[in-house]
Scaffold this active site. Structure first.
Site: not given
Ligand code: JB2
Length: 217
Positions: A143, A152
């Site tokens: 709460h 995050h």
């Molecule tokens: O500026 C951007 C950009 N920066 C990264 N614009 C757009 N349109 N896309 C962007 N990306 C994209 O985000 C990358 O090309 C990639 O496809 C994706 C990041 O993928 P990744 O699997 O490395 O991280 P995530 O952010 O999806 O997940 C992280 O955070 C989550 C909360 C990981 O640490 C996960 O394990 C975690 N659960």
């Protein structure tokens, strides 16, 4: 993508691991239809979790109003998510929430736009969750907590009552925070830490109890 837009269509920005979970949530939430993903690296013609890549960041302005009005940023990196949130908001997009049906959100809690609340999370009475926050899998927010923009809270964290987490701060997996503690902005609390005293802005802190390890620029 078809011409014209529907008020319940949404696009996701980011096509990585986090996006897969957001696709899952939005599909189960059934409020919005996920029509496409904008990714920096993946190209048009590719699919992420069954959703087509519809462009890169250069298409964001073009889609607005013609094809889409709703979006959510699904990128874990807090600075990048914050930058994109402000860019989309300034264009005029409505940033929607992705709240998994298994999450328990008190009717007296307030959740602002663009926030993702993952499976099994709990947000208890009178808590305030600001824009573009990630409350990850099985997090417990008790709460009267305040989670400021772009923070995050990683899987399995436990925040007791009256905790404040500042803008852009990351609480690593399994962090525990005792009641009434203020954690500053753009700080990082290492996984498994137990926070028993206030943490300032722009630091890395970890341990049991959590101690400041270094200052961030
Ligand atoms: O500026 C951007 C950009 N920066 C990264 N614009 C757009 N349109 N896309 C962007 N990306 C994209 O985000 C990358 O090309 C990639 O496809 C994706 C990041 O993928 P990744 O699997 O490395 O991280 P995530 O952010 O999806 O997940 C992280 O955070 C989550 C909360 C990981 O640490 C996960 O394990 C975690 N659960």
């Amino acid at each position: 993508m078809m011409a014209g837009y529907l008020y319940n269509d949404v696009m996701i920005i980011g096509g990585g691991g986090h996006a897969k979970v957001v696709v899952d949530i939005l599909t189960q939430q059934k409020t919005f239809t996920v029509v496409g993903i904008i990714d920096k690296q993946a190209g048009i013609g590719q699919y992420i979790a069954g959703i087509p890549i519809i462009g890169d960041d250069s298409s964001i302005e073009d889609f607005f109003g013609k094809n889409l009005i709703n979006a959510i940023i699904a990128i874990g990196d807090n600075k990048q998510r914050a930058y994109l949130y402000e860019r989309l908001r300034d264009i005029g997009y409505t940033l929607v929430n992705a709240i998994h049906p298994s999450a328990v959100v008190s009717p007296s809690a307030q959740v602002f736009s663009g926030t993702a609340i993952m499976p099994g999370a709990i947000v208890n009475a009178s808590s305030l969750i600001r824009e573009n926050v990630i409350i990850n899998t099985k997090v417990s927010i008790d709460h009267d907590c305040v989670l400021l923009e772009h923070c995050h809270i990683a899987p399995g964290c436990t925040l007791a009552g009256g905790v404040t987490v500042g803008q852009g701060t990351l609480l690593g997996a399994g962090v525990t925070v005792i009641p009434g503690i203020n954690i500053g902005a753009w700080s990082i609390i290492g996984a498994g830490s137990v926070v028993v005293s206030p943490i300032p802005d722009h630091v890395v802190a970890y341990g049991v109890p959590a101690k400041i390890i270094r200052y961030l620029d």
